[in-house]
Structure formats: C-alpha cells, structure tokens
Design an enzyme around this catalytic site. Structure first.
Site, PDB file in Angstrom:
ATOM      1  CD  GLU A   1      52.744  12.663  47.049  1.00 36.00           C
ATOM      2  OE1 GLU A   1      52.592  13.665  47.770  1.00 36.00           O
ATOM      3  OE2 GLU A   1      52.345  11.535  47.356  1.00 36.00           O
TER       4      GLU A   1
ATOM      5  CD  GLU B   1      50.054  10.649  51.841  1.00 35.55           C
ATOM      6  OE1 GLU B   1      50.491  11.746  52.179  1.00 35.55           O
ATOM      7  OE2 GLU B   1      49.931  10.300  50.644  1.00 35.55           O
TER       8      GLU B   1
HETATM    9  C1  LER Z   1      50.518  13.842  49.977  1.00 37.40           C
HETATM   10  O1  LER Z   1      51.558  12.941  50.088  1.00 37.40           O
HETATM   11  C2  LER Z   1      49.541  13.409  48.969  1.00 37.40           C
HETATM   12  O2  LER Z   1      49.572  12.293  48.528  1.00 37.40           O
HETATM   13  C3  LER Z   1      48.522  14.352  48.496  1.00 37.40           C
HETATM   14  O3  LER Z   1      47.352  13.677  48.162  1.00 37.40           O
HETATM   15  C4  LER Z   1      48.280  15.503  49.414  1.00 37.40           C
HETATM   16  O4  LER Z   1      47.031  16.064  49.183  1.00 37.40           O
HETATM   17 MN    MN Z   2      51.239  10.911  48.973  1.00 36.03          MN
END
Ligand code: LER
Ligand code: MN
Length: 267
Positions: free
Chosen positions: A152, A246
């Site tokens: 990510e 999220e």
């Molecule tokens: C986790 O998926 C994310 O987006 C981060 O901001 C974790 O700190």
């Molecule tokens: Mn994330």
C-alpha cells in the site's frame, strides 16, 4: 460491487480500523449492515484460531478478502527496513506466517506499515534494497499457495518509503514477481496523487486490493472525494476485487459503516 470493512482481531492503536473489540459481535454487526466481507487486521496469526475464524465468518456469510498486517509495526515495531537484522528477520517471518490464514480464506496479504520507514542513520538506497529482498522472500513463500501480496502506498506523514502509485509500480518492477501488486487507498491517494483516476488507470491489473475513505478519513460521502468518478475508473480497468472501507469510526462505528454502504451502493 463487493464491499468489505476493516475489523481488528486484537486491540490496536490504529484509529481507522472501523471496528475493534469482540470478534463475534463485530462480525454479526458487519454482516447485518450488509457487507459481503471483512478485512481482518491481524497483528500475529498465532493469536487467532483459524478454525474459529472460519466457523464465525461462515455463520455470518462473510468472506475475508484481505489481511492487514500493519499492527506488527504499530504495536511491536517490526519492519522490513529496520537497521537491526533481527527485527527485519522477525518482520519477514511474521508476514510468511500469515500465508496459511490467507490460503485458507483466499485473502490478499497487505504490506502496509510493516515495510517501515527510513530510520535515522540508514541510507535510503540500503532501505530500498532491504525492502526489495524482503518482498521477494515473502512473495516467493506465498506464491505456491496462490497467495498475492499487496503493498500500500502510504502518505508522507506516515512513512518515507513508497508514498505514491508511481513508486509502487517501480517497486513492482524491482521485486519482479506476478503475485506482488498494490493496494490503493483513496485517503492516501488524495494526499499524494496528482489525479486519483489517472493513477488507478496507470496501476491497472496490478491493483490487488482497494481501500476507501473520504478526504477527511471519514466514511465515503463525508468529505470531498468524487467516489462516482473514482469507482467508475476502478471498474472500467477491470478490477473485480473488494472495495474495502477503512475509515474512522465517526461519529461512531455503526453510523459510519451504515453511511458508507448506503453511499457506495447508491453509486
Ligand atoms: C493502512 O491500510 C493504512 O491505510 C495506513 O494509513 C496505516 O497507517
Ligand atoms: Mn489503507
């Protein structure tokens, strides 16, 4: 559109895990809200019974599209780029230990903050080399099980390593395996990408997982991102994985999860 939402299996400081606390209660809440799946944040797979997890998720009709691993960094300080070789080794072994769980549920393993940051005194070139080596080893361990790893890109205020999609694509070239790709997160993209839509197009089939939060990290619809345009592009490039919420549990977990699903389903 298959929708999931982040749920932490252990207590965690990370604020954008919408649901935390008792696993069974939360799985039931998430299923009742209409989600298709749950993205589990698992600090250490040793602390989770896979049989129990399978029983509970089956009973609720929820799939597990992805496993988040960042709490190993947040709670224990494990990272692929720590100057201490023992810490780097522990981080690699921790990611490899997620493979049986990911294989059981067909989940993508997320490489978020466990990649680490360039610590003071560490040469950034060296940090990148450690990162590439670690990702090669973990991807090789996951590959025979048909499991994919998704790194990510995370905004500059949280890490100094891989902040945007272009850097993620360069890293993919260096790691050089087809089971390593990206997780794009609209919250980070809003900070780092010149155009969220153009970056999604650029990443194409290398997008293995997708996080949604609005510009303020509240649920989609609470900020100024154009989710209609973003999701149109995401599906136009042939993405058929999960769209995973999220976001901050604000004003509270249930309201945010309910608003997110209502707004996204409308699109
Ligand atoms: C986790 O998926 C994310 O987006 C981060 O901001 C974790 O700190
Ligand atoms: Mn994330």
């Amino acid at each position: 559109m298959n929708l999931s939402i982040v749920l932490s299996t252990q207590p965690a400081q990370f604020q954008a895990a919408t649901f935390k606390g008792d696993l069974e209660t939360n799985l039931r809440r998430i299923a009742a809200l209409g989600y298709d799946g749950v993205e589990l944040a698992i600090r250490d797979p040793k602390l989770v019974s896979l049989d129990e997890l399978e029983r509970l998720t089956r009973a609720c009709g929820l799939s597990i599209p992805a496993i988040g691993t960042g709490q190993a960094w947040g709670e224990e300080g494990l990272s692929f780029t720590d100057p201490d070789p023992g810490v780097r080794r522990a981080a690699i072994e921790r990611i490899k230990s997620h493979v049986p769980c990911a294989a059981r549920f067909g989940a993508v393993i997320i490489i978020g903050l466990i990649r680490g940051i360039v610590k003071p005194g560490v040469d950034p070139v060296q940090a990148m080399d450690w990162l590439v080596e670690a990702l090669r080893e973990c991807s090789a361990a996951a590959r025979p099980h048909g499991i994919r790893l998704a790194l990510e890109p995370i905004n500059r205020y949280e890490t100094t390593l891989i902040n945007n999609a272009a850097q993620g694509l360069e890293l993919i070239e260096r790691v050089g395996t087809d089971n390593f790709g990206l997780l794009l997160d609209t919250f980070h993209m809003n900070i780092e990408e010149p155009s969220i839509e153009a970056s999604i197009r650029q990443c194409g089939a290398r997008i293995f997982h997708f996080h949604v939060a609005d510009s303020n990290r509240w649920y989609p619809g609470a900020g100024h991102l154009d989710f209609k345009s973003i999701l149109n592009v995401l599906f136009a490039i042939g993405y058929h994985g999960y769209v995973s919420g999220e976001f901050l549990p604000k004003p509270d977990a249930d309201t945010s999860a309910r608003q997110a699903i209502a707004n996204l389903r409308q699109i």
